[in-house]
Enzyme design. Structure first.
Site, PDB file in Angstrom:
ATOM      1  N   CYS A   2       0.860  -1.174   0.000  1.00  0.00           N
ATOM      2  CA  CYS A   2       0.000   0.000   0.000  1.00  0.00           C
ATOM      3  C   CYS A   2       0.900   1.228   0.000  1.00  0.00           C
ATOM      4  CB  CYS A   2      -0.893   0.021   1.236  1.00  0.00           C
ATOM      5  SG  CYS A   2      -2.063  -1.361   1.368  1.00  0.00           S
ATOM      6  N   ALA A  54      -5.609  -4.374  -1.273  1.00  0.00           N
ATOM      7  CA  ALA A  54      -6.289  -5.283  -0.350  1.00  0.00           C
ATOM      8  C   ALA A  54      -5.655  -6.666  -0.406  1.00  0.00           C
ATOM      9  CB  ALA A  54      -7.771  -5.373  -0.684  1.00  0.00           C
TER      10      ALA A  54
END
Length: 231
Positions: A2, A54
Site C-alpha cells: 500500500c 487489499a
C-alpha cells in the site's frame, strides 16, 4: 503493498492541490482504493492518505484512512496475529474492520505505541494521529519489510511528512531546511501536541538478540579452531 502519506504544514504553506499532487505520486502502490482526510486546525493542516492494495479482504469497511473515536490510522502492512490480540484484549472480533485495524483498538485500550509495536506479529509501516490530543505516532516493523521515509526540519527535527516513497516528498525536495531520511526499522516515534519535541525509540531487542547469538557462535568456533581466527 500500500502507499501512505502524512503531511503536517502551516496553513500559509499549503493547499489541497499540493496534498493531492503529492498523493498521486504513489498511487501505483494501491490499486484497490484511494482515500484521504484533511484536518484543518487553527494554525496547521494535516493530510493523511492511503492507496490500498487489499490483501486479507476487499471489504469497503477496510478502506483507509481508518478512524475510531477521533483517532485516524494509515498503514501499509499485514498483521498476522490480530485475531489473537483481539481475543487477549477482549476486543469484539466483529468490530475489527481489517487486520491493521487492531492498531487503533489497542491504542484505544491504552497501550502505548511502543507496546503496540512490540505486540504486533507482522509487517507494517503506519502513522496514527489522535485528534483528541493532536498527537502523532509512527511505527515500522522490526526488519523494515514495509518501506517508510520521513521529512524533518533540520533545526528542531519537527516531522513535516511521512511517506512510503521519496517521490511523495516532491514539494519538499528543494527546501534546504528539510532533511529526508529512511524511518528506521524497529523504531517508533511519538509526539504529543504540535509543539512538543518528539521521541524516537527502539521498541524491540531483536537485533541485540541476533548480535548475542552470532557472538556466542563466533566464540564457540574460535575455541574449536583458534588457528583460523588468530592474528
Amino acid at each position: 503493498m500500500c502507499g501512505i502519506l502524512y503531511y503536517k504544514v502551516f496553513k500559509d504553506d499549503c493547499n489541497i492541490e499540493m496534498f493531492t499532487n503529492a498523493f498521486s505520486k504513489i498511487q501505483h502502490r494501491g490499486p484497490d482504493h484511494s482515500g484521504f482526510k484533511i484536518l484543518n486546525g487553527l494554525s496547521l493542516d494535516i493530510f493523511l492518505g492511503c492507496h490500498r492494495l487489499a490483501i486479507t479482504d476487499h471489504k469497503y469497511a477496510g478502506n483507509q484512512p481508518l478512524e475510531l473515536d477521533n483517532i485516524i490510522l494509515i498503514c501499509n502492512g499485514q498483521i498476522f496475529n490480530y485475531i489473537e490480540l483481539a481475543e487477549f484484549y477482549s476486543i469484539p472480533i466483529e468490530s475489527i474492520r481489517t487486520d491493521v485495524d487492531i492498531i487503533l483498538h489497542l491504542y484505544i485500550k491504552g497501550l502505548s505505541i511502543k507496546e503496540i509495536c512490540r505486540k504486533l506479529d507482522g509487517v507494517f509501516a503506519f502513522v496514527l494521529y489522535d485528534k483528541n490530543t493532536e498527537s502523532t505516532f509512527i511505527g515500522r516493523d522490526p526488519i523494515g519489510i514495509r518501506p517508510l521515509f520521513w521529512a524533518r526540519t533540520n533545526q528542531d527535527k519537527n516531522v513535516v511528512s511521512v511517506c512510503s516513497e521519496i517521490k511523495g516528498f516532491h514539494t519538499l525536495l528543494l527546501q534546504t531546511h528539510i532533511n529526508i531520511e529512511v524511518f528506521p526499522p524497529n523504531y517508533c516515534y511519538s509526539v504529543v501536541g504540535n509543539d512538543t519535541p518528539g521521541i524516537l525509540e527502539e521498541y524491540s531487542d531483536i537485533y541485540k538478540s541476533i548480535d548475542s547469538t552470532l557472538s556466542s557462535k563466533y566464540d564457540s568456533k574460535y575455541a574449536a579452531f583458534p588457528h583460523l581466527f588468530g592474528d
